[in-house]
Motif scaffolding. Structure first.
Motif, short mmCIF file in Angstrom:
data_model
loop_
_atom_site.label_atom_id
_atom_site.label_comp_id
_atom_site.label_asym_id
_atom_site.label_seq_id
_atom_site.Cartn_x
_atom_site.Cartn_y
_atom_site.Cartn_z
N ALA A 98 0.77 -1.27 0.15
CA ALA A 98 -0.10 0.24 -0.14
C ALA A 98 0.77 1.31 -0.04
N LEU A 99 2.03 1.22 0.92
CA LEU A 99 2.91 2.24 0.80
C LEU A 99 3.51 2.42 -0.61
N GLY A 100 3.76 1.55 -1.22
CA GLY A 100 4.50 1.62 -2.45
C GLY A 100 3.59 2.08 -3.72
N ASN A 101 2.14 1.47 -3.59
CA ASN A 101 1.16 2.10 -4.42
C ASN A 101 1.19 3.64 -4.63
N VAL A 102 1.22 4.24 -3.42
CA VAL A 102 1.11 5.89 -3.07
C VAL A 102 2.60 6.49 -3.71
N VAL A 103 3.65 5.80 -3.13
CA VAL A 103 4.83 6.63 -3.17
C VAL A 103 5.45 6.46 -4.65
N LEU A 104 5.01 5.51 -5.50
CA LEU A 104 5.79 5.31 -6.85
C LEU A 104 5.69 6.31 -7.87
N PRO A 105 4.00 6.91 -7.88
CA PRO A 105 3.82 8.01 -8.79
C PRO A 105 4.47 9.32 -8.57
N PRO A 106 4.47 9.83 -7.16
CA PRO A 106 5.52 10.92 -6.98
C PRO A 106 6.96 10.91 -7.41
N LEU A 107 7.26 9.53 -7.07
CA LEU A 107 8.91 9.30 -7.35
C LEU A 107 9.19 9.31 -8.73
N ILE A 108 8.06 8.90 -9.50
CA ILE A 108 8.13 8.99 -11.08
C ILE A 108 7.94 10.54 -11.56
N LYS A 109 7.13 11.33 -10.94
CA LYS A 109 7.04 12.63 -11.21
C LYS A 109 8.23 13.34 -10.93
N GLN A 110 8.83 12.99 -9.83
CA GLN A 110 9.95 13.55 -9.28
C GLN A 110 11.34 13.40 -10.26
N TYR A 111 11.45 12.12 -10.74
CA TYR A 111 12.67 11.87 -11.39
C TYR A 111 12.47 11.88 -12.87
N PHE A 112 11.29 11.63 -13.35
CA PHE A 112 11.07 11.60 -14.71
C PHE A 112 9.90 12.43 -15.18
N PRO A 113 10.21 13.74 -14.82
CA PRO A 113 8.90 14.52 -15.17
C PRO A 113 8.82 14.58 -16.75
N ASP A 114 10.02 14.74 -17.42
CA ASP A 114 9.82 14.56 -19.01
C ASP A 114 9.46 13.21 -19.76
N ARG A 115 9.35 12.16 -18.76
CA ARG A 115 8.89 10.98 -19.33
C ARG A 115 7.85 10.21 -18.66
N LEU A 116 6.80 10.96 -18.38
CA LEU A 116 5.75 10.51 -17.60
C LEU A 116 4.93 9.30 -18.45
N ALA A 117 4.74 9.39 -19.72
CA ALA A 117 4.06 8.41 -20.37
C ALA A 117 4.80 7.21 -20.32
N ALA A 118 6.08 7.33 -20.73
CA ALA A 118 7.11 6.18 -20.71
C ALA A 118 7.29 5.39 -19.52
N LEU A 119 7.43 6.33 -18.30
CA LEU A 119 7.57 5.59 -17.03
C LEU A 119 6.13 5.08 -16.43
N SER A 120 5.31 5.66 -16.93
CA SER A 120 3.77 5.09 -16.48
C SER A 120 3.75 3.71 -16.96
N THR A 121 4.24 3.68 -18.32
CA THR A 121 4.09 2.42 -19.05
C THR A 121 5.07 1.37 -18.26
N VAL A 122 6.22 1.78 -18.03
CA VAL A 122 7.16 0.87 -17.43
C VAL A 122 6.72 0.31 -16.18
N GLN A 123 6.33 1.30 -15.29
CA GLN A 123 5.57 0.82 -13.88
C GLN A 123 4.46 -0.13 -14.11
N MET A 124 3.67 0.14 -15.04
CA MET A 124 2.32 -0.66 -15.05
C MET A 124 3.02 -1.98 -15.68
N VAL A 125 3.74 -2.19 -16.57
CA VAL A 125 4.24 -3.19 -17.08
C VAL A 125 4.91 -4.13 -15.94
N ALA A 126 5.55 -3.60 -15.04
CA ALA A 126 6.21 -4.16 -13.89
C ALA A 126 5.14 -4.59 -13.04
N ILE A 127 4.32 -3.97 -12.77
CA ILE A 127 3.10 -4.42 -12.01
C ILE A 127 2.36 -5.45 -12.44
#
Length: 438
Positions: A127-156
């Motif tokens: 549950a902690l991981g569910n919430v913290v990962l989207p802000p971490l993606i926003k923090q480290y990859f604000p220029d690659r939101l679509a790509a990193l959202s895809t990577v995250q969901m492939v991993a999930i």
């Protein structure tokens, strides 16, 4: 479709960050995402076997299906405060440590109650991981939101796909306890990666990890504090109003809740539905993996479509139609299970859509954190009754008709209405300020 104003604004708001440190962050995000559904899908195919040893009923199976939602509801709401206290990297490390430890210890559970408690600990980490990962993606990859959202969901999806595929054969070979506990290695490895990432950030920028501040992207990749501006209540740092007073946040939470309601109902009960229809337990576990795999394929394009859509209703409606067709098929023609399970996979891919909306409908990491916590917390709370009610109705009526009609049909109807109302993308920052989209 032309890019929406939300995606354009998000792209303009963040300068391209420095690349240093992003490789380790990427690997850590992937490893953490692998665990977010693994805790659930590594257990659900074994519940029949475990139930025979511990002697629990269908209602207890429903309780196991409800546990993830309880954890996601409670810790979805409190994770933003934990992030402000520890920082996002430390929160991610804590989430993976809890997940791994819970998985290891629950493999030695002597009875049903202990298994429930230890599964709850593992789910707290998820549950902690569910919430913290989207802000971490926003923090480290604000220029690659679509790509990193895809990577995250492939991993999930990968983490959800493989355990049901091998759980029953592995349990038959080595016993259900070892088959259940072996998956903890992935979570413990992810915890180590986030510890290393936090040490790197602390070494490069000690001020970024001061207590009481969470990280957010700044110009040129600098980290900025996101301490609450709402009196320290954790209601949504930087927003013009507390997030629970924003109608758009409630509508997104309701949509997320109805999608989650069906996702966890299927994770919990699809094996039982198929075995009741005459399929073997191994076949039922394979069908769960097929559903997740189908969801993964549809989910590969979902983040890009969601970020670019000027009207999200057709995307959501297509997924809801997949749910409807899949449920009807499993109920009326279960011998064609693979076909219906693919349709259910299309519906399950809506989880990708709703998670992507969290970053698509925020312009800052703090806005993403506030929206992520509220949507996942409140939405999971709304979904609490799904798995338990599905099983309870089946046990009371001696069949699954009432469960399909009320639990599945009712939730899909609500989701259709909410998806239509919330069809025009806009940001949580604009919604809190009362600026409606054109």
């Amino acid at each position: 479709m032309r890019p929406s104003s939300v995606a354009t604004a998000a792209d303009r708001s963040s300068a391209r960050p420095q690349t240093r440190g992003r490789t380790l962050a990427l690997i850590a995000i992937i490893c953490a995402a692998l665990n977010l559904r693994l805790v659930v899908t590594s257990l659900s195919p074994l519940l029949t076997t475990v139930g025979e040893e511990f002697g629990f009923t269908a209602v207890v199976v429903g309780v196991f299906g409800t546990l993830p939602l309880i954890a996601f509801a409670v810790f979805g709401l409190v994770t933003p405060a934990i992030m402000r206290r520890l920082g996002p990297e430390a929160t991610a490390a804590l989430s993976m440590l809890l997940t791994g430890a819970g998985q290891v210890v629950r493999a030695f559970a002597p009875d049903t109650g202990t298994l429930l408690v230890l599964t709850g600990i593992a789910l707290t980490g998820a549950a902690l991981g569910n919430v913290v990962l989207p802000p971490l993606i926003k923090q480290y990859f604000p220029d690659r939101l679509a790509a990193l959202s895809t990577v995250q969901m492939v991993a999930i999806h990968a983490g959800a796909l493989f355990p049901p595929l091998v759980a029953v054969p592995l349990a038959e070979a080595v016993g259900w306890r070892l088959a259940l506990g072996a998956w903890s290695v992935i979570a413990l490895g992810a915890a180590l990666l986030w510890v290393l990432q936090r040490r790197r950030v602390l070494r490069d920028s000690p001020a970024a990890l001061t207590v009481g501040a969470a990280a957010g992207p700044g110009a040129g990749g600098a980290r900025t504090g996101v301490a609450s501006t709402d009196g320290g209540t954790g209601t949504g740092a930087g927003l013009a109003r507390p997030i629970w007073r924003v109608g758009m946040a409630w509508r997104m939470a309701l949509l997320f809740g109805m999608v989650t309601w069906n996702v966890f109902t299927l994770f919990t009960w699809l094996p039982a539905l198929l075995t009741d229809a005459g399929h073997t337990a191994a076949m039922a576990g394979t069908m769960v993996s097929l559903m997740v795999g189908s969801s993964l394929l549809f989910g590969l394009i979902a983040p890009t479509l969601t970020l670019r859509a000027v009207n999200t209703f057709p995307i959501v409606a297509l997924g809801l139609a997949g749910y409807a067709v899949g449920y009807l098929g499993v109920a009326l023609a279960p011998h064609l299970a693979p076909l219906w399970v693919v349709c259910l996979g299309l519906g399950t891919s809506l989880f990708v859509v709703t998670m992507t909306m969290i970053n698509a409908r925020s312009t800052t990491a703090q806005g993403s954190a506030a929206l992520s916590g509220f949507v996942q917390g409140a939405g999971s709370g709304m979904a609490l009754g799904g798995p338990l009610l599905f099983g309870l109705l089946g046990e009371l009526t001696g069949g699954w008709t009432a469960s399909y009609a009320l639990v599945a049909g009712g939730s899909l109807a609500v989701a259709v209405v909410v998806a239509y109302v919330e069809r025009t993308p806009w940001t949580i920052e604009a919604a809190a300020a009362g600026r409606r989209p054109g």
